[in-house]
Design an enzyme around this catalytic site. Structure first.
Site, PDB file in Angstrom:
ATOM      1  N   LYS A 186       0.888  -1.120   0.201  1.00 19.79           N
ATOM      2  CA  LYS A 186      -0.127  -0.088   0.035  1.00 19.79           C
ATOM      3  C   LYS A 186       0.874   1.304   0.053  1.00 19.79           C
ATOM      4  O   LYS A 186       0.580   2.215  -0.768  1.00 19.79           O
ATOM      5  CB  LYS A 186      -0.912   0.086   1.168  1.00 19.79           C
TER       6      LYS A 186
ATOM      7  N   GLN B 249      -4.648  -2.139   9.787  1.00 26.37           N
ATOM      8  CA  GLN B 249      -4.521  -3.262   9.197  1.00 26.37           C
ATOM      9  C   GLN B 249      -5.047  -4.399   9.993  1.00 26.37           C
ATOM     10  O   GLN B 249      -4.250  -4.449  11.391  1.00 26.37           O
ATOM     11  CB  GLN B 249      -2.750  -3.424   8.906  1.00 26.37           C
TER      12      GLN B 249
ATOM     13  N   ASP C 108     -10.853   2.298   4.251  1.00 27.70           N
ATOM     14  CA  ASP C 108     -11.401   0.895   4.087  1.00 27.70           C
ATOM     15  C   ASP C 108     -12.833   0.539   4.150  1.00 27.70           C
ATOM     16  O   ASP C 108     -13.282  -0.509   3.815  1.00 27.70           O
ATOM     17  CB  ASP C 108     -10.708   0.103   5.375  1.00 27.70           C
TER      18      ASP C 108
END
Ligand code: NAP
Length: 294
Positions: free
Chosen positions: A53, A97, A120
């Site tokens: 990312k 994460q 997200d």
């Protein structure tokens, strides 16, 4: 003969589009979009995801920052960092994460993320808005799957789409998105899970089969209709002494026997994965444009 839904090539194309847009803004003297990530612990796969990312962010001209915490970090410290990120005007979006270590309540952490920076798309506000068809940050993997189908002009209207797996981050949102009333969706969707009976009979009816089950090579040729479009979301590291890395990657679909029965299929790697990262970049750019009003 089947064709490949080439996520790698498409993601590079979309990254070029994003980079051009970012260049236009920075040339006008505006700051670059900023995507941040929180990484807790030393999980190998999580580290790989976060660094890709980071790499992709740099490729499109974003600012990228990674906040790394040791495995034994307290929930309180993590929540403080989230609070800081929620309020930092120079961070457009951030991700935490997953998975987090067991002593941290994942739900509490996700709920603490500001919906405006939740690129997200995991917070209840964004999930709710997505289900209502309102403007929202859509979770990256389902968004990537829809982009892949749309950009490859895969016909979805009236097609029977079978989704295998009902997780909050993949199966459930992709089932929702593909059943929506718009021309790149309008599928008739069946959502399957571990309690589904006669699974093979159902998957064999699929014009479009989306597999997000988390079991290596679970889907075999006898589960797939001739000419189906197969999207393999799964990603697994299989120990492999012949590889320098010590492993090779495989998906939830047994490609050596399934692919020849498909009209289109996503490879692993190079299918859904790259589109997931691109979707995160697209969400960050969207957040940036809301606050910067370029
Ligand atoms: P998950 O949370 O583990 O969910 C798996 C789903 O599959 C569950 O709904 C489960 O049903 C269902 N399932 C398990 N065994 C089954 C069986 N025998 N028959 C029918 N259904 C079954 O998985 P996830 O987070 O969605 O991830 C799925 C896969 O995608 C994983 O390999 C993951 O690594 C990969 N992934 C890839 C990306 C990417 O960017 N490429 C992104 C996210 C995830 P129940 O609900 O009944 O338990």
């Amino acid at each position: 003969m089947y064709e490949i839904l080439d996520g790698k090539t498409l993601s590079n194309q979309i990254k070029d589009e994003i980079a051009n847009e970012v260049r236009r803004y920075t040339m006008q003297g505006m700051r670059a979009p900023h995507l941040a990530a929180i990484l807790v612990g030393n999980d190998g796969a999580s580290q790989t995801y976060v660094s890709s990312k980071e790499k992709s962010s740099h490729e499109v001209g974003f600012i990228s920052s990674v906040y790394k915490f040791p495995e034994n970090t307290s929930e309180e410290d993590l929540l403080k960092t989230i609070d800081f990120m929620n309020n930092d005007e120079e961070i457009d979006g951030f991700i935490v994460q997953l998975p987090l270590p067991k002593h941290i309540d994942e739900r509490k952490v996700i709920h603490a993320i500001s919906p405006e920076k939740d690129v997200d798309g995991f917070t209840p506000i964004n999930v709710g808005k997505m289900v209502l068809g309102e403007d929202a940050f859509v979770p990256a993997t389902p968004m990537g799957i829809c982009t892949l189908l749309e950009r490859y002009n895969i016909e979805t209207e009236g097609k029977h789409c079978v989704v295998l797996g009902r997780s909050n981050i993949v199966g459930t949102p992709v089932a929702n998105l593909l059943s929506r009333n718009n021309k790149h969706a309008n599928c008739t969707v069946t959502l399957c899970h571990s309690r589904t009976k006669n699974l093979k009979e159902i998957t064999r009816q699929a014009d479009i089969l989306v597999v997000a089950i988390g079991k290596p090579e679970f889907v075999t040729a006898d589960m797939v209709k001739e000419g189906a479009v197969v999207v393999d979301v799964g990603i697994h590291r299989i120990p492999d002494e012949t590889k320098k890395s010590g492993f090779h990657l495989t998906g939830d679909v047994k490609h050596d026997e399934v692919d020849r029965h498909c009209s289109w299929v996503t490879p692993v790697p190079g299918g859904v994965g790259p589109l997931t990262i691109v979707s995160l970049l697209q969400n960050t750019l969207k957040s940036y444009k809301k606050t910067m009003k370029p």
